[in-house]
Design an enzyme around this catalytic site. Structure first.
Site, PDB file in Angstrom:
ATOM      1  N   ASP A 186       1.175  -1.359   0.245  1.00 35.65           N
ATOM      2  CA  ASP A 186      -0.233   0.375  -0.015  1.00 35.65           C
ATOM      3  C   ASP A 186       1.249   1.201   0.285  1.00 35.65           C
ATOM      4  O   ASP A 186       0.575   2.688  -0.577  1.00 35.65           O
ATOM      5  CB  ASP A 186      -1.485  -0.079   1.401  1.00 35.65           C
ATOM      6  CG  ASP A 186      -1.743   1.090   1.725  1.00 35.65           C
ATOM      7  OD1 ASP A 186      -2.419   1.532   0.469  1.00 35.65           O
ATOM      8  OD2 ASP A 186      -1.799   1.789   2.403  1.00 35.65           O
ATOM      9  N   ALA A 187       2.172   1.695   0.478  1.00 37.30           N
ATOM     10  CA  ALA A 187       2.794   2.168   0.724  1.00 37.30           C
ATOM     11  C   ALA A 187       3.446   2.696  -0.155  1.00 37.30           C
ATOM     12  O   ALA A 187       3.961   3.190  -1.508  1.00 37.30           O
ATOM     13  CB  ALA A 187       3.824   2.486   1.778  1.00 37.30           C
TER      14      ALA A 187
END
Length: 166
Positions: free
Chosen positions: A56-57
């Site tokens: 996600d990051a």
């Protein structure tokens, strides 16, 4: 290998390969931050949710770097990024990438998809599960095979609202 050596190597590879400058710059930056997981057993010891957390990051940072130009207000950047990183859009990206994935990559996608209940107030359960699988795949590639990660990310149509309106 030191981070300085990794940066130098990434810069020379991206220049030699003729990649799009923004993808090459992002690749260089991410390689300098990463930790190597050389052994697949190490990677399988990480939970799919943890891989999705990293993925996600990485994906949000990738999208932000792709939408950085032309210059705009922070609110506009944020709105454009949100349209690219939401669960519905990530589910669409899974469909686009599926024909390009290897069997081990599909396995990480499945592991991530199956690791979540699919409960999210903003997306359907199915989209949320696909998005979690997408993020787990990106997390696994970030930790194990960054050239492959960048190859797959380059296949995604990350476009700004201005491009859509043209």
């Amino acid at each position: 290998m030191s981070k300085v050596v990794v940066l130098e190597k990434a810069k020379s590879e991206s220049t030699a390969s003729g990649k799009d400058d923004s993808v090459a710059e992002f690749s260089t930056f991410i390689q300098a931050l990463s930790t190597d997981f050389a052994d697949a057993r190490d990677l399988k010891s990480i939970s799919p949710i943890s891989l999705a957390y990293i993925g996600d990051a990485v994906f949000e940072l990738y999208v932000r770097s792709q939408l950085l130009r032309p210059a705009k207000r922070i609110r506009d950047y944020h709105q454009q990024v949100v349209t690219q990183v939401n669960a519905e859009q990530q589910a669409r990206y899974v469909a686009l990438l599926l024909p390009h994935l290897t069997e081990p990559e599909k396995d990480f996608l499945r592991r991530g998809r199956n690791a979540t209940t699919g409960r999210n107030r903003r997306a359907s359960g199915q989209d949320y599960q696909k998005a979690t699988g997408f993020e787990a795949l990106l997390g696994s590639l970030y930790l194990s095979d960054q050239p492959r990660l960048f190859n797959l990310l380059a296949k995604l149509p990350i476009i700004s609202q201005e491009d859509i309106n043209r």
